[in-house]
Design a protein around this motif. Structure first.
Motif, PDB file in Angstrom:
ATOM      1  N   VAL A  55      18.499  -7.840  -3.789  1.00 39.60           N
ATOM      2  CA  VAL A  55      17.149  -8.017  -3.196  1.00 39.60           C
ATOM      3  C   VAL A  55      16.971  -7.682  -2.002  1.00 39.60           C
ATOM      4  N   LEU A  56      17.737  -8.844  -1.055  1.00 41.45           N
ATOM      5  CA  LEU A  56      17.630  -8.867   0.054  1.00 41.45           C
ATOM      6  C   LEU A  56      17.973  -7.428   0.843  1.00 41.45           C
ATOM      7  N   VAL A  90      15.599  -4.896   1.002  1.00 38.60           N
ATOM      8  CA  VAL A  90      14.165  -5.194   1.661  1.00 38.60           C
ATOM      9  C   VAL A  90      14.228  -4.111   2.655  1.00 38.60           C
ATOM     10  N   PRO A  91      15.215  -3.888   3.522  1.00 35.52           N
ATOM     11  CA  PRO A  91      14.884  -2.946   4.776  1.00 35.52           C
ATOM     12  C   PRO A  91      14.271  -1.445   4.409  1.00 35.52           C
ATOM     13  N   SER A  92      15.029  -1.066   3.087  1.00 36.61           N
ATOM     14  CA  SER A  92      14.557   0.247   2.998  1.00 36.61           C
ATOM     15  C   SER A  92      13.324   0.291   2.114  1.00 36.61           C
ATOM     16  N   LEU A  93      12.973  -1.000   1.343  1.00 35.64           N
ATOM     17  CA  LEU A  93      11.630  -1.119   0.803  1.00 35.64           C
ATOM     18  C   LEU A  93      10.714  -1.205   1.664  1.00 35.64           C
ATOM     19  N   ARG A  94      10.843  -1.696   2.859  1.00 38.04           N
ATOM     20  CA  ARG A  94       9.963  -1.679   4.033  1.00 38.04           C
ATOM     21  C   ARG A  94       9.771  -0.489   4.695  1.00 38.04           C
ATOM     22  N   ALA A  95      10.638   0.334   4.514  1.00 37.12           N
ATOM     23  CA  ALA A  95      10.508   1.496   5.412  1.00 37.12           C
ATOM     24  C   ALA A  95       9.559   2.271   4.440  1.00 37.12           C
ATOM     25  N   PHE A  96       9.803   2.342   3.187  1.00 31.01           N
ATOM     26  CA  PHE A  96       9.038   3.055   2.156  1.00 31.01           C
ATOM     27  C   PHE A  96       7.633   2.501   2.228  1.00 31.01           C
ATOM     28  N   ILE A 108       5.846   1.121   4.650  1.00 30.53           N
ATOM     29  CA  ILE A 108       5.259   1.710   6.000  1.00 30.53           C
ATOM     30  C   ILE A 108       4.735   3.106   5.859  1.00 30.53           C
ATOM     31  N   ASP A 128       4.292  -5.034   5.225  1.00 32.95           N
ATOM     32  CA  ASP A 128       4.921  -6.460   5.325  1.00 32.95           C
ATOM     33  C   ASP A 128       4.269  -7.069   4.232  1.00 32.95           C
ATOM     34  N   VAL A 143       5.485  -5.764   0.710  1.00 33.57           N
ATOM     35  CA  VAL A 143       6.804  -6.045   0.682  1.00 33.57           C
ATOM     36  C   VAL A 143       7.013  -7.771   0.215  1.00 33.57           C
ATOM     37  N   GLN A 144       6.368  -8.510   0.747  1.00 25.88           N
ATOM     38  CA  GLN A 144       6.312  -9.841   0.257  1.00 25.88           C
ATOM     39  C   GLN A 144       5.815  -9.932  -1.189  1.00 25.88           C
ATOM     40  N   PHE A 148      11.494  -0.694  -6.008  1.00 24.99           N
ATOM     41  CA  PHE A 148      10.483   0.548  -5.353  1.00 24.99           C
ATOM     42  C   PHE A 148       9.359   0.515  -6.532  1.00 24.99           C
ATOM     43  N   SER A 173      15.077   7.977   1.461  1.00 27.83           N
ATOM     44  CA  SER A 173      15.427   6.613   0.717  1.00 27.83           C
ATOM     45  C   SER A 173      16.784   7.076   0.041  1.00 27.83           C
TER      46      SER A 173
END
Lengths: 182, 93
Positions: free
Chosen positions: A11-12, A15-21, A23, A33, A36-37, A61, A126
Protein backbone atom coordinates in the motif's frame (compact mmCIF):
# COMPACT_ATOMS: atom_id res chain seq x y z
CA UNK A 1 -8.41 -5.12 11.84
CA UNK A 2 -5.36 -7.21 11.06
CA UNK A 3 -2.87 -5.65 8.68
CA UNK A 4 -0.21 -7.88 7.15
CA UNK A 5 3.10 -5.93 7.03
CA UNK A 6 3.67 -7.11 3.45
CA UNK A 7 0.29 -5.70 2.45
CA UNK A 8 1.05 -2.48 4.27
CA UNK A 9 4.33 -2.15 2.35
CA UNK A 10 2.48 -2.71 -0.93
CA UNK A 11 0.00 0.00 0.00
CA UNK A 12 2.75 2.43 1.01
CA UNK A 13 4.65 1.64 -2.18
CA UNK A 14 1.62 2.68 -4.22
CA UNK A 15 1.03 5.96 -2.34
CA UNK A 16 3.36 8.20 -4.41
CA UNK A 17 1.74 7.18 -7.68
CA UNK A 18 -1.73 7.24 -6.16
CA UNK A 19 -1.06 10.79 -5.04
CA UNK A 20 0.11 11.87 -8.49
CA UNK A 21 -3.10 10.42 -9.95
CA UNK A 22 -5.20 12.17 -7.29
CA UNK A 23 -3.57 15.51 -8.08
CA UNK A 24 -4.32 15.00 -11.76
CA UNK A 25 -7.98 14.35 -10.90
CA UNK A 26 -8.43 17.18 -8.37
CA UNK A 27 -6.04 19.80 -9.70
CA UNK A 28 -5.31 20.70 -6.08
CA UNK A 29 -2.68 19.13 -3.83
CA UNK A 30 -4.52 19.59 -0.52
CA UNK A 31 -7.70 18.06 -1.83
CA UNK A 32 -5.69 15.28 -3.46
CA UNK A 33 -3.97 14.43 -0.17
CA UNK A 34 -7.34 14.27 1.58
CA UNK A 35 -8.57 11.98 -1.16
CA UNK A 36 -5.52 9.72 -0.78
CA UNK A 37 -6.03 9.50 3.00
CA UNK A 38 -9.70 8.71 2.53
CA UNK A 39 -8.75 6.06 -0.04
CA UNK A 40 -6.27 4.40 2.32
CA UNK A 41 -8.76 4.33 5.20
CA UNK A 42 -11.37 2.84 2.92
CA UNK A 43 -8.91 0.32 1.49
CA UNK A 44 -7.59 -0.83 4.86
CA UNK A 45 -11.06 -1.23 6.31
CA UNK A 46 -11.91 -3.45 3.32
CA UNK A 47 -8.53 -5.13 3.09
CA UNK A 48 -10.20 -8.57 3.28
CA UNK A 49 -11.70 -7.98 -0.15
CA UNK A 50 -8.20 -7.59 -1.63
CA UNK A 51 -6.90 -10.87 -3.01
CA UNK A 52 -3.18 -11.21 -2.18
CA UNK A 53 -1.10 -11.56 -5.33
CA UNK A 54 -3.45 -9.47 -7.43
CA UNK A 55 -2.76 -5.94 -8.60
CA UNK A 56 -2.58 -3.70 -5.51
CA UNK A 57 -2.06 -0.44 -7.45
CA UNK A 58 -5.09 -1.14 -9.66
CA UNK A 59 -7.19 -1.93 -6.59
CA UNK A 60 -6.21 1.30 -4.80
CA UNK A 61 -6.61 3.42 -7.95
CA UNK A 62 -10.12 2.01 -8.41
CA UNK A 63 -11.10 2.94 -4.86
CA UNK A 64 -9.65 6.44 -5.22
CA UNK A 65 -11.39 7.03 -8.52
CA UNK A 66 -14.74 5.85 -7.12
CA UNK A 67 -14.39 8.12 -4.08
CA UNK A 68 -13.51 11.05 -6.32
CA UNK A 69 -16.48 10.36 -8.59
CA UNK A 70 -18.97 10.08 -5.74
CA UNK A 71 -17.63 13.26 -4.20
CA UNK A 72 -17.99 14.94 -7.58
CA UNK A 73 -21.60 13.75 -7.88
CA UNK A 74 -22.32 15.25 -4.47
CA UNK A 75 -20.90 18.58 -5.58
CA UNK A 76 -22.55 18.58 -8.97
CA UNK A 77 -25.35 20.87 -7.88
CA UNK A 78 -22.94 23.64 -7.00
CA UNK A 79 -20.63 22.93 -9.95
CA UNK A 80 -22.19 22.68 -13.38
CA UNK A 81 -19.00 22.32 -15.38
CA UNK A 82 -16.40 20.19 -13.65
CA UNK A 83 -13.78 20.72 -16.34
CA UNK A 84 -14.31 24.46 -16.32
CA UNK A 85 -13.96 24.46 -12.56
CA UNK A 86 -10.83 22.36 -12.81
CA UNK A 87 -9.29 24.87 -15.21
CA UNK A 88 -10.32 27.76 -12.92
CA UNK A 89 -8.70 26.04 -9.96
CA UNK A 90 -5.45 25.91 -11.88
CA UNK A 91 -5.70 29.56 -12.84
CA UNK A 92 -6.40 30.86 -9.37
CA UNK A 93 -4.04 28.60 -7.43
CA UNK A 94 -1.16 27.62 -9.71
CA UNK A 95 1.12 27.23 -6.67
CA UNK A 96 -1.10 24.43 -5.37
CA UNK A 97 -0.61 22.19 -8.35
CA UNK A 98 3.15 21.85 -8.52
CA UNK A 99 6.19 23.18 -10.23
CA UNK A 100 5.92 26.11 -12.63
CA UNK A 101 7.86 24.37 -15.39
CA UNK A 102 4.94 22.01 -15.99
CA UNK A 103 2.36 24.79 -15.98
CA UNK A 104 1.86 25.02 -19.73
CA UNK A 105 1.41 21.29 -20.04
CA UNK A 106 -0.82 21.17 -16.99
CA UNK A 107 -3.04 23.93 -18.35
CA UNK A 108 -3.42 22.06 -21.64
CA UNK A 109 -4.19 18.86 -19.72
CA UNK A 110 -6.87 20.72 -17.75
CA UNK A 111 -8.68 21.57 -20.99
CA UNK A 112 -9.27 17.90 -21.80
CA UNK A 113 -12.56 16.24 -20.88
CA UNK A 114 -12.04 14.50 -17.53
CA UNK A 115 -12.52 10.97 -18.92
CA UNK A 116 -9.82 11.56 -21.53
CA UNK A 117 -7.42 13.13 -19.03
CA UNK A 118 -7.87 10.25 -16.63
CA UNK A 119 -7.31 7.59 -19.34
CA UNK A 120 -4.18 9.35 -20.59
CA UNK A 121 -2.70 9.61 -17.07
CA UNK A 122 -3.43 5.98 -16.20
CA UNK A 123 -1.87 4.58 -19.37
CA UNK A 124 0.75 7.20 -20.17
CA UNK A 125 2.01 8.14 -16.71
CA UNK A 126 0.91 5.58 -14.13
CA UNK A 127 2.01 2.78 -16.46
CA UNK A 128 -1.16 0.70 -16.34
CA UNK A 129 -2.04 -1.62 -19.19
CA UNK A 130 -5.13 -0.74 -21.21
CA UNK A 131 -6.85 -3.67 -19.50
CA UNK A 132 -6.07 -2.40 -16.00
CA UNK A 133 -7.03 1.16 -16.94
CA UNK A 134 -10.35 -0.13 -18.30
CA UNK A 135 -10.98 -2.03 -15.09
CA UNK A 136 -10.12 1.03 -12.96
CA UNK A 137 -12.50 3.22 -14.99
CA UNK A 138 -15.17 0.56 -15.30
CA UNK A 139 -15.32 0.69 -19.09
CA UNK A 140 -14.28 -1.32 -22.15
CA UNK A 141 -10.65 -1.59 -23.26
CA UNK A 142 -11.57 -0.06 -26.63
CA UNK A 143 -13.08 2.94 -24.86
CA UNK A 144 -9.81 3.55 -23.00
CA UNK A 145 -7.83 3.28 -26.23
CA UNK A 146 -10.02 5.78 -28.01
CA UNK A 147 -9.94 8.19 -25.04
CA UNK A 148 -6.14 8.00 -24.90
CA UNK A 149 -5.85 8.66 -28.62
CA UNK A 150 -8.25 11.59 -28.54
CA UNK A 151 -6.46 13.02 -25.50
CA UNK A 152 -3.09 12.88 -27.23
CA UNK A 153 -4.38 14.42 -30.44
CA UNK A 154 -6.05 17.24 -28.54
CA UNK A 155 -2.96 17.86 -26.39
CA UNK A 156 -0.81 18.10 -29.50
CA UNK A 157 -3.20 20.75 -30.85
CA UNK A 158 -3.34 22.68 -27.59
CA UNK A 159 0.42 22.70 -27.14
CA UNK A 160 0.91 23.46 -30.84
CA UNK A 161 3.78 21.02 -30.94
CA UNK A 162 2.54 19.75 -34.27
CA UNK A 163 4.27 22.87 -35.56
CA UNK A 164 7.24 21.69 -37.61
CA UNK A 165 9.48 24.48 -36.28
CA UNK A 166 9.27 23.03 -32.78
CA UNK A 167 11.54 20.23 -33.92
CA UNK A 168 14.66 22.25 -34.67
CA UNK A 169 17.44 19.64 -34.78
CA UNK A 170 15.67 17.63 -37.41
CA UNK A 171 14.90 20.44 -39.87
CA UNK A 172 17.30 19.32 -42.60
CA UNK A 173 15.90 15.80 -42.57
CA UNK A 174 12.39 17.13 -42.82
CA UNK A 175 13.24 19.34 -45.77
CA UNK A 176 14.53 16.27 -47.58
CA UNK A 177 11.41 14.30 -46.73
CA UNK A 178 9.09 17.16 -47.73
CA UNK A 179 10.85 17.47 -51.09
CA UNK A 180 10.79 13.73 -51.61
CA UNK A 181 7.25 13.74 -53.04
CA UNK A 182 8.28 15.40 -56.31
CA UNK B 1 7.17 -19.64 -13.90
CA UNK B 2 7.46 -16.65 -11.57
CA UNK B 3 10.18 -15.19 -13.74
CA UNK B 4 8.09 -15.56 -16.84
CA UNK B 5 5.26 -13.68 -15.18
CA UNK B 6 7.64 -10.91 -14.23
CA UNK B 7 8.96 -10.62 -17.77
CA UNK B 8 5.45 -10.48 -19.14
CA UNK B 9 4.60 -7.67 -16.78
CA UNK B 10 7.70 -5.69 -17.71
CA UNK B 11 7.03 -6.16 -21.38
CA UNK B 12 3.49 -5.01 -20.78
CA UNK B 13 4.55 -1.79 -19.11
CA UNK B 14 7.11 -1.01 -21.72
CA UNK B 15 4.76 -1.44 -24.66
CA UNK B 16 2.05 0.90 -23.35
CA UNK B 17 3.17 3.85 -25.34
CA UNK B 18 4.20 1.95 -28.43
CA UNK B 19 0.67 0.61 -28.63
CA UNK B 20 -0.74 4.11 -28.35
CA UNK B 21 1.58 5.35 -31.07
CA UNK B 22 0.74 2.59 -33.48
CA UNK B 23 -2.98 3.11 -32.83
CA UNK B 24 -2.55 6.77 -33.55
CA UNK B 25 -0.67 6.00 -36.73
CA UNK B 26 -3.31 3.55 -37.83
CA UNK B 27 -5.99 6.19 -37.29
CA UNK B 28 -4.04 8.53 -39.50
CA UNK B 29 -3.55 5.96 -42.21
CA UNK B 30 -7.25 5.26 -42.26
CA UNK B 31 -8.17 8.95 -42.35
CA UNK B 32 -10.08 10.12 -45.45
CA UNK B 33 -7.47 12.77 -46.35
CA UNK B 34 -5.37 9.88 -47.73
CA UNK B 35 -7.44 10.32 -50.87
CA UNK B 36 -5.74 12.62 -53.36
CA UNK B 37 -8.28 14.85 -55.13
CA UNK B 38 -6.15 14.75 -58.29
CA UNK B 39 -6.28 10.99 -58.36
CA UNK B 40 -2.56 10.50 -57.72
CA UNK B 41 -1.06 8.28 -55.04
CA UNK B 42 -0.39 10.37 -51.93
CA UNK B 43 2.02 8.17 -49.98
CA UNK B 44 5.17 10.36 -50.04
CA UNK B 45 3.57 13.57 -48.58
CA UNK B 46 1.91 11.55 -45.85
CA UNK B 47 5.10 9.90 -44.72
CA UNK B 48 6.72 12.86 -42.92
CA UNK B 49 3.37 13.62 -41.31
CA UNK B 50 3.10 10.14 -39.80
CA UNK B 51 6.69 10.38 -38.61
CA UNK B 52 6.04 13.76 -37.00
CA UNK B 53 3.01 12.24 -35.33
CA UNK B 54 5.26 9.78 -33.56
CA UNK B 55 7.63 12.55 -32.45
CA UNK B 56 4.78 14.63 -31.10
CA UNK B 57 3.34 11.66 -29.23
CA UNK B 58 6.73 10.80 -27.75
CA UNK B 59 7.09 14.38 -26.58
CA UNK B 60 3.67 14.42 -24.96
CA UNK B 61 4.53 11.15 -23.25
CA UNK B 62 7.77 12.59 -21.89
CA UNK B 63 6.09 15.72 -20.52
CA UNK B 64 3.28 13.71 -19.01
CA UNK B 65 5.68 11.38 -17.21
CA UNK B 66 7.94 14.24 -16.10
CA UNK B 67 4.98 16.01 -14.53
CA UNK B 68 3.68 12.84 -12.90
CA UNK B 69 7.09 11.66 -11.68
CA UNK B 70 7.71 15.05 -10.12
CA UNK B 71 4.95 14.15 -7.66
CA UNK B 72 5.92 10.47 -7.40
CA UNK B 73 9.47 11.47 -6.42
CA UNK B 74 8.10 13.38 -3.44
CA UNK B 75 7.51 9.96 -1.89
CA UNK B 76 5.03 9.38 0.92
CA UNK B 77 3.98 12.58 2.75
CA UNK B 78 4.48 12.65 6.54
CA UNK B 79 0.77 12.70 7.35
CA UNK B 80 0.23 9.51 5.37
CA UNK B 81 3.26 7.84 6.97
CA UNK B 82 1.78 8.77 10.35
CA UNK B 83 -1.59 7.42 9.35
CA UNK B 84 -0.11 4.09 8.26
CA UNK B 85 1.98 3.88 11.44
CA UNK B 86 -1.07 4.51 13.61
CA UNK B 87 -2.97 1.79 11.78
CA UNK B 88 -0.01 -0.56 12.26
CA UNK B 89 0.10 0.20 16.00
CA UNK B 90 -3.59 -0.59 16.29
CA UNK B 91 -2.80 -4.12 15.11
CA UNK B 92 -0.51 -4.81 18.03
CA UNK B 93 -2.92 -3.55 20.69
Amino acid sequence: MKLDPAIRDQVLGTVPSLRAFAISLCGNIDRADDLVQETLLRALSHIDSFEPGTNMPAWLFTILRNLFRSEYRKRRREVEDADGRYADTLKSHPEQTGRVEFEEFRTALAKLPSDQREALILVGASGFSYEDAASICGCAVGTIKSRVNRARTRLADLLAIDNVDDFGPDRATRAVLAGGGR
Amino acid sequence: MGERGKNDEMKHRKTNFETVSSDHEKAETEAPHMQDPMGRPTTPPNKPHARLGREVQARIGQQLRAMYDDVVNQGVPDNIQDLMRRLGDQDKN
